[in-house]
Design a protein around this motif. Structure first.
Motif: not given
Length: 107
Positions: A52-60, A62-70
């Motif tokens: 799942v390309p969860c990294h392609r999801v950002v905040k409204a 335009g910022r990355l927001g958070n990322y639980s991945g490694k």
DNA sequence: TACATGACTATCC
DNA sequence: GGGATAGCCATGT
């Protein structure tokens, strides 16, 4: 076990093409819901992070927001840059141009 | 069942 | 423009 809601969110993520990004609000809107919080929660609990390309999801904004991945935000930025999405200071460059609209599609 | 939390968003001062 | 608050829905304890 994942709920139907979560699975819908993950399915939606896979609709995002390479080099494109979207927001939690857009996903919520696509699912015809306003549960942006639930969307974010579901995205963060995706059992198949690399799929799942969860990294392609950002905040409204335009910022990355958070990322639980490694690697956290660092990895998120790397993944995006590898797809052609430039990131500067934790923000998407030309965010509106990289923004992906589910209704419009890529073409 | 009830309470607290979250990879958020919009509004108010 | 920045910081704080309210609203939203679903999930976990």
């Amino acid at each position: 076990m994942a709920t139907e809601f979560q699975k819908r969110v993950w399915k939606t993520l896979e609709l995002i093409p390479e080099g494109r990004v979207t927001t939690y609000g857009a996903i919520a809107a696509y699912l015809d819901t306003k549960a942006v919080r639930a969307v974010g929660s579901a995205v963060g609990k995706n059992p198949k992070a690399p799929e799942v390309p969860c990294h392609r999801v950002v905040k409204a904004d335009g910022r990355l927001g958070n990322y639980s991945g490694k690697g956290g935000q660092t990895t998120k930025r790397r993944l995006l840059e590898n797809e052609g999405v430039m990131v500067k200071e934790g923000r998407i460059v030309a965010f509106e141009e990289h923004f992906f609209d589910f209704e419009k599609g890529d073409g």
